[in-house]
Motif scaffolding. Structure first.
Motif: not given
Ligand SMILES: Cc1cc2nc3c(=O)[nH]c(=O)nc-3n(C[C@H](O)[C@H](O)[C@H](O)COP(=O)(O)OP(=O)(O)OC[C@H]3O[C@@H](n4cnc5c(N)ncnc54)[C@H](O)[C@@H]3O)c2cc1C
Ligand SMILES: Nc1ncnc2c1ncn2[C@@H]1O[C@H](COP(=O)(O)O)[C@@H](O)[C@H]1O
Lengths: 273, 343
Positions: A13-15, B144-146, B282-285, B314-316
């Motif tokens: 489903s991830r795909e 299907f994963s939201e 979306v799984q996070h939001t 927008v920044g680090d």
């Molecule tokens: C079945 C299933 C269930 C899931 N359940 C969850 C869940 O419960 N919760 C969840 O969170 N996810 C869940 N996920 C995972 C989800 O799909 C995403 O992969 C995940 O939320 C991404 O996490 P992220 O935003 O931290 O990482 P990324 O998507 O890698 O994003 C990292 C972000 O950080 C930014 N960034 C990088 N460096 C810096 C910096 N120095 N300063 C500022 N910004 C920076 C980047 O621009 C990027 O936008 C699930 C997935 C599946 C398939």
């Protein structure tokens, strides 16, 4: 020990993507995999067999193509793999699925000896309910331990496990025969060995159809035996809001102070937040 | 016409006499649905010395609380809980039964739906009921994963059952003046006849109450490692909040699962949610868009997190977070209007 592992073949489903115009799933090109949690269930069974001897039987209910998933379980070391398949089983919800799987487990017990342990995954990627495991336990009168993160010990006719809960871990013990549903934290799934892959290539999964279950109640299987129906599906809208972009932390902090947040959160002027 | 099955029953989950918040959230939702069809709301309370919870259930909106007290019900175990739940359901005949989609709730729901037997919809995030005369439960859940939402019906079996995610539905404000009936249900089972024994419970050390937090500072993969979370903790402490995380950070073991927000973590609705280095999948939001004010800090201007954020930088984070810590420590900004305007 005779351990039965319930395994389902699922679309990854991830795909899966959604055609946002029609609101339907785009299934083309989506690989079919063994439900990840179920591989952890198989691994747990194989480890128990290594410690205590016995056999591991894998059962799946699904279409003929699920044979591929069964071969994968053979390559990892399952002794036998059964495909329960029939058009009449199609369209089953969790109630009908657990009925058929329970009947299949009874038949596995008749074929290879009494079943001591049934292992299912926490949930599937597609059904995503976690209900089939408890359903099977209930139908077979097995003790049920769900969300198992660790099998601590099997001694005589008792099994002790650690169950995950939202706020902690519970150590629980019960008697065999029992059914466990497992989390991925329980173990690391092994890779197939070369002899395993050769065995899998040669292996023909055992196939059971409705005709192999003379006592089955056909009103309880497939679509007919399923109380739930999907009436409607839609693509959830992302809630878009107007974003105020600010130029850095100081400006953000000022902007937040211009809202009613400080009042609602009880921030005081002197110490800030 | 007298209906054979009537009323909406909610299972009240508790540990050590403290109810899980989802129980009151579901009573709130049951109340809203019950008004629509002119039904009553029933709470089911089980445990040892839990009469106060039956009372509380009424304060949160139940009309009647069925109370089963017995030593074998001290801790949740599938067998005594399902047997006593089935007793009550068979006697009372509710048309709808709602259970929190927690580990214990799912364990119980799966068992009793099979026993009854009836249909059970897992992990719902929307619950509604069709008006009279159909009174059908519209149980909707992500699939299907939201990526898709689906509404599931159970037309021919009663009761209609669903488990529902914690944190999605709002509890009604507690009203101590509400009155209702507490009905004790006799129950007997011998400890010796129960195969399962709970030997120990280890409370997670790293405990965090995301669900009740008013401020959450959450980090994502962009934090780059556990060190980044130390800065977030400092900010969260200053704001009187707690630290949340996206799933990759939990998978990488930068922080424990207790902090995870989203589909496979917690659903939260704080007054302020600051998302740092989170892309906004979306799984996070799905787990945080209920927050009153959302701030996103991300170096990628196209990150989808900005779609749900009221304020964006927008920044680090390595620059922004230390500055923000400084600003918050300094207190109310000089330039700030004497405030009160809402966003
Ligand atoms: C079945 C299933 C269930 C899931 N359940 C969850 C869940 O419960 N919760 C969840 O969170 N996810 C869940 N996920 C995972 C989800 O799909 C995403 O992969 C995940 O939320 C991404 O996490 P992220 O935003 O931290 O990482 P990324 O998507 O890698 O994003 C990292 C972000 O950080 C930014 N960034 C990088 N460096 C810096 C910096 N120095 N300063 C500022 N910004 C920076 C980047 O621009 C990027 O936008 C699930 C997935 C599946 C398939
Ligand atoms: N069709 C099936 N065949 C075999 N096992 C299944 C099937 N459906 C579900 N299971 C088992 O039940 C578990 C929970 O599935 P579900 O209730 O669909 O989330 C899975 O991890 C499998 O172990």
């Amino acid at each position: 020990m005779h351990i039965v592992v319930c395994v389902k073949q699922v679309p990854d489903s991830r795909e899966i993507r959604i055609d946002t115009k029609t609101g339907t799933l785009i299934r083309e090109g989506v690989p079919s995999i063994v439900n990840p949690y179920d591989l952890h269930g198989l691994e747990a069974a194989l480890q128990l067999r290594e410690q205590h001897g016995g056999r591991v039987t894998v059962i799946t209910m699904g279409p003929p193509m699920a044979e591929k998933a069964l071969k994968e379980t053979i390559s990892l070391g399952a002794d036998d793999a059964v495909l329960v398949t029939d058009r009449k089983f199609g369209g089953a919800d969790t109630l009908a699925t657990s009925y058929v799987l329970a009947e299949a487990i009874r038949k596995a017990a008749d074929t290879w000896g009494p079943v001591d342990l049934v292992i299912a995954g926490k949930q599937t990627l597609d059904g995503d309910t976690g209900q089939v495991g408890p359903g099977i336990a209930c139908r077979l009168g097995l003790q049920q331990l769900t969300y198992v993160e660790k099998i601590v010990a099997v001694e005589g006719r008792r099994i002790r496990v650690e169950r995950r809960l939202e706020d902690g871990l519970e150590v629980v013990e019960t008697s065999l025969p029992a059914l466990l549903t497992v989390l991925k934290e329980i173990n690391t799934v092994r890779r197939a060995s070369l002899p395993g892959m050769i065995a899998a290539a040669r292996y023909k999964p055992i196939v059971w159809t409705v005709a192999d279950f003379p006592d089955i109640d056909v009103t309880k299987i497939g679509l007919k035996g399923s109380p739930t129906v999907v009436s409607r599906s839609w693509v959830p809208e992302v809630r878009k809001v107007d974003t105020t972009y600010v130029d850095g932390a100081a400006e953000l902090w000022e902007a937040l102070w211009a809202t009613d947040l400080p009042e609602r959160l009880g921030w005081s002027a002197e110490e800030g937040a | 016409m007298e209906l054979e099955y009537q009323g909406i029953m909610v299972w009240v989950e508790q540990r050590d006499g403290v109810a899980k918040p989802v129980s009151w959230q579901l009573i709130g939702q049951a109340r809203r649905m019950a008004e629509k069809i002119g039904a009553e709301v029933y709470a089911l309370v089980q445990g040892e010395q839990v009469e106060h919870l039956a009372r509380e259930a009424i304060c949160y909106g139940a009309d009647r609380a069925y109370l089963i007290e017995h030593p074998v019900l001290r801790e949740y175990r599938t067998e005594p809980y399902s047997v006593s739940t089935l007793d009550v359901i068979r006697q009372v005949k509710p048309e709808i039964v709602l259970i929190g989609a927690t580990y214990q709730g799912r364990d119980l729901a799966g068992a009793i739906a099979t026993h009854l037997p009836t249909g059970l919809t897992a992990d719902t995030t929307m619950l509604d009921v069709e008006p009279n005369p159909s009174r059908l439960l519209l149980a909707s859940r992500p699939a299907f994963s939201e990526k898709l939402m689906a509404t599931i019906l159970c037309k021919k079996y009663k009761p209609q059952m669903a488990t529902a995610r914690p944190g999605i539905f709002e509890a009604l404000p507690r009203d101590d003046s509400r009155t209702g009936q507490i009905i004790r249900v006799p129950f007997d089972m011998k400890e010796d006849d129960i195969a399962t024994k709970v030997l120990k419970f280890y409370q997670d050390e790293d405990r965090v109450n995301l669900e009740d937090a008013e401020v959450i500072v959450a980090g994502g993969r962009g934090m780059g490692g556990p060190e980044g979370f130390a800065a977030l903790k400092q900010l969260a402490d200053l704001l009187g909040g707690v630290v949340g995380a996206s799933r990759p950070c939990v998978d990488e073991e930068w922080i424990s699962h207790a902090h995870q927000v989203g589909q496979t973590g917690k659903t939260v609705r704080p007054k302020l949610y600051i998302a740092v280095g989170i892309s906004g999948a979306v799984q996070h939001t799905i787990g945080m868009t209920g927050s009153d004010v959302i701030v996103a800090i991300n170096k990628d201007p196209n990150a989808p997190i900005f779609d749900v954020a009221h304020y964006g930088i927008v920044g680090d984070w390595q620059e922004v977070v230390p500055e923000l810590i400084k600003a918050v420590s300094a207190g109310k900004p000089a330039a700030a209007a004497t405030g009160g305007a809402s966003r």
